[in-house]
Structure formats: C-alpha cells, structure tokens
Write a protein that holds these residues in place. Structure first.
Motif, short mmCIF file in Angstrom:
data_model
loop_
_atom_site.label_atom_id
_atom_site.label_comp_id
_atom_site.label_asym_id
_atom_site.label_seq_id
_atom_site.Cartn_x
_atom_site.Cartn_y
_atom_site.Cartn_z
N GLY A 1 0.51 11.65 -6.35
CA GLY A 1 1.76 11.13 -6.87
C GLY A 1 2.31 11.95 -8.02
N ARG A 2 1.40 12.38 -8.91
CA ARG A 2 1.82 13.21 -10.04
C ARG A 2 2.37 14.55 -9.56
NH1 ARG A 2 0.24 12.54 -15.16
NH2 ARG A 2 -1.55 11.28 -14.48
N GLU A 3 1.70 15.16 -8.58
CA GLU A 3 2.15 16.46 -8.05
C GLU A 3 3.50 16.33 -7.36
OE1 GLU A 3 -2.24 18.48 -7.20
OE2 GLU A 3 -1.22 17.31 -5.65
N MET A 4 3.73 15.22 -6.67
CA MET A 4 5.02 15.00 -6.03
C MET A 4 6.13 14.91 -7.08
SD MET A 4 4.88 15.10 -2.74
CE MET A 4 6.60 14.65 -2.65
N LEU A 5 5.86 14.18 -8.16
CA LEU A 5 6.86 14.07 -9.22
C LEU A 5 7.10 15.42 -9.89
CD1 LEU A 5 5.76 10.68 -10.84
CD2 LEU A 5 7.81 11.11 -9.48
N GLN B 1 -4.12 11.20 -3.64
CA GLN B 1 -3.24 11.76 -2.63
C GLN B 1 -2.35 10.66 -2.05
OE1 GLN B 1 -5.57 13.81 0.33
NE2 GLN B 1 -5.96 15.59 -1.01
N THR B 2 -1.12 10.99 -1.79
CA THR B 2 -0.15 9.98 -1.35
C THR B 2 -0.47 9.42 0.03
OG1 THR B 2 1.29 11.71 -0.45
CG2 THR B 2 1.69 11.02 -2.72
N GLN B 3 -1.31 10.10 0.80
CA GLN B 3 -1.69 9.57 2.11
C GLN B 3 -2.50 8.30 2.01
OE1 GLN B 3 -4.50 12.01 4.32
NE2 GLN B 3 -5.17 13.01 2.41
N PHE B 4 -3.05 8.03 0.82
CA PHE B 4 -3.83 6.81 0.61
C PHE B 4 -3.01 5.71 -0.04
CE2 PHE B 4 -6.99 10.34 0.34
CZ PHE B 4 -7.66 10.05 1.51
N TYR B 5 -1.73 5.94 -0.25
CA TYR B 5 -0.88 4.90 -0.82
C TYR B 5 -0.55 3.88 0.27
CZ TYR B 5 -0.05 7.73 -5.01
OH TYR B 5 -0.19 8.44 -6.19
N ILE C 1 4.55 14.13 0.65
CA ILE C 1 3.64 15.07 1.31
C ILE C 1 2.23 14.53 1.16
CG2 ILE C 1 2.81 17.45 1.32
CD1 ILE C 1 5.48 18.27 0.10
N ASP C 2 1.56 14.28 2.27
CA ASP C 2 0.28 13.56 2.27
C ASP C 2 -0.76 14.20 1.37
OD1 ASP C 2 1.39 11.77 3.99
OD2 ASP C 2 0.49 12.62 5.81
N ARG C 3 -0.80 15.53 1.32
CA ARG C 3 -1.88 16.22 0.61
C ARG C 3 -1.64 16.32 -0.88
NH1 ARG C 3 -6.23 16.02 3.90
NH2 ARG C 3 -5.67 16.63 6.03
#
Length: 278
Positions: free
Chosen positions: A235-239, A273-277, A230-232
């Motif tokens: 990485g920590r929040e996704m995990l 934010q994962t959108q910048f990965y 989820i772009d917003r």
C-alpha cells in the motif's frame, strides 16, 4: 618499371625529402621496399594515366559522400520536427481541426441520423443556460471547479456524447449517472485527454481542455472503474508511485504518503502487498 606495383594514393609533401608536388603518387618496387618503409616517391611521369586525382569526399559527385551527408542533415530536421509536434500535441490539434472541418462537411448527413426522442429535464436546461451565460461573461471556469461546455463526441455516424454542458461547484461531490451506453466513459475519456472531443471544450480555472491539455490534466485526479492496485506492491509503495505520477518528490512526497496512510487508517497494513487486502 613494368615489374613494379603502383599504389595511386596521395603522399603529403612534408614527408618527402625533396619538394615533390602533393598530386604525385607512390611507386612500390619489390626491390626497393626496404627503402623509406618500402615506398619510393616518384613523379607523375612514372605512372602516367594511373595517377589518382585527389578530390574532396564532401563533393556532390556520385562516389563522394556529400549527398549522403546532406540528406542526413535534412532527415535530422524532419524527425526532430515530428518529435516536436508529438511532444507539444500540435499534431493532435491539427488532426482535431481537420476532423472538425470534415465534421462540418458531414453535418448535413449527421443531422439526418436517427435520434431517439429525449425530453430534457427542466433543471438540465437551466444548467445549460447558466453555463452559457457563465462562459460568455467570464474566461475559464469562472469560479467553478469544472465547466464542461457543449462537449461532443461522434464516432462515424454515432453520437456517443452530444452537446454535454454542466458545471461543478467548488468542493462539490457531483454524481454523473446514466444508463449503459449513455456516454459516461466517453465523457471521462475526453476530460482526461484519452480521446479528443469532436466539438466543445472544458475548463478548470484558466486552463482549457482543447488548448492546454497538459495544464488541464495537472488539476485532475482519476480513479479508474476497475481496481488499479498492483498486486506485488505494498500500500505504501502504491501511494509512493501515484505520488510520483502526480509530480511529488522528496520530503513532500513522504509527508503526503504518511498523511494518506493515517487518514485511511492503513498504518497496520501499509507494508503488506495489496494482493492480500480484503
């Protein structure tokens, strides 16, 4: 008396100074409204046929609410039963059994479908024979990480997956390959519970895909074909999100997330934010 206004409502006998029956009524007179708060108690003979007979509102009569309450009571049981069937997947099992019955009826028609001539590899045949002996000799997966037995999915007159049988050893990396339309996605959809198989079953330890889907799913982790980030979220929040979906919480969740961040060397980027990965 003709100038009076009649209100045929019951008046409790305890509020009457004299002993007046409960079935008596109230007589409202314009000239006597200052007496007893505008109400003057009288006997039935003063009103004649205008008196109202007091009846319970819980009766089965048309103007009572007994029927409504009864059907509301029945509706509660019906809707609770529907929710219970949906939550316990009993309804899904019944639908699957019904489809299996229909499938047996249609089997002569399905057997006449045009099938491509496929020469099965000898190793494939050996694996099928191994799984048949394994499932016959031992319950569940028989020590394997995953056992798939005769898994089949039919869409109308099309076999998407036909009698797929294989086993995956413990700590084994298993490659599931096939051309477009071979049934790879349909197989994963069945194994994850996204759709029900027409025939066959799968086992992880003592849990069965067909009998105990929720327990079977608890042993699985699934990475979708396309990007699941989820772009917003960072990485920590996704995990953290995926950890909660897996049933982790509290310090156990935090420890697992930190372990995964260190394992993937994501420490410098864990809070981006994962959108910048890239």
């Amino acid at each position: 008396m003709s100038h009076g206004v009649f209100s045929c409502i019951p008046f409790p006998s305890r509020n009457i100074e004299k002993r007046v029956a409960f079935s008596e009524i109230i007589y409202l007179s314009p000239r006597s409204r200052n007496r007893q708060n505008g109400r003057q108690v009288c006997r039935q003979e003063l009103c004649g046929t205008n008196c109202i007979n007091v009846t319970s509102p819980l009766t089965w009569e048309e103007n009572a609410c007994g029927r409504d309450l009864f059907f509301l009571f029945i509706d509660g049981f019906i809707y609770f039963g529907i929710v219970l069937l949906l939550e316990t997947r009993v309804l899904a099992k019944l639908i699957r059994l019904l489809k299996a019955r229909l499938q047996r009826v249609k089997r002569p028609t399905i057997s006449q479908m045009r099938q491509e001539s496929v020469i099965e590899d000898s190793e494939v045949l050996q694996e099928e024979e191994r799984i048949r002996h394994l499932t016959a000799a031992q319950p569940g997966s028989g020590g394997e990480a995953l056992v798939v037995s005769e898994l089949t999915k039919v869409f109308k007159n099309f076999h998407a997956v036909k009698h797929l049988t294989f086993g995956i050893h413990q700590e084994e990396c298993f490659g599931f390959l096939g051309v477009n339309g071979a049934g790879k996605t349909t197989t994963f959809r069945m194994l994850t519970g996204d759709c029900l198989p027409t025939e066959g079953n799968a086992f992880i330890q003592n849990s069965s895909l067909g009998i105990d889907l929720k327990r079977f799913q608890s042993y699985l982790g699934y990475c979708p074909q396309f990007d699941a980030l989820i772009d917003r979220l960072t990485g920590r929040e996704m995990l953290m999100l995926f950890g909660r979906l897996r049933g982790l919480f509290g310090n156990d969740l935090l420890d697992k997330v930190e372990k995964m961040i260190r394992l993937t060397e994501l420490s410098k980027h864990a809070d981006k934010q994962t959108q910048f990965y890239r």
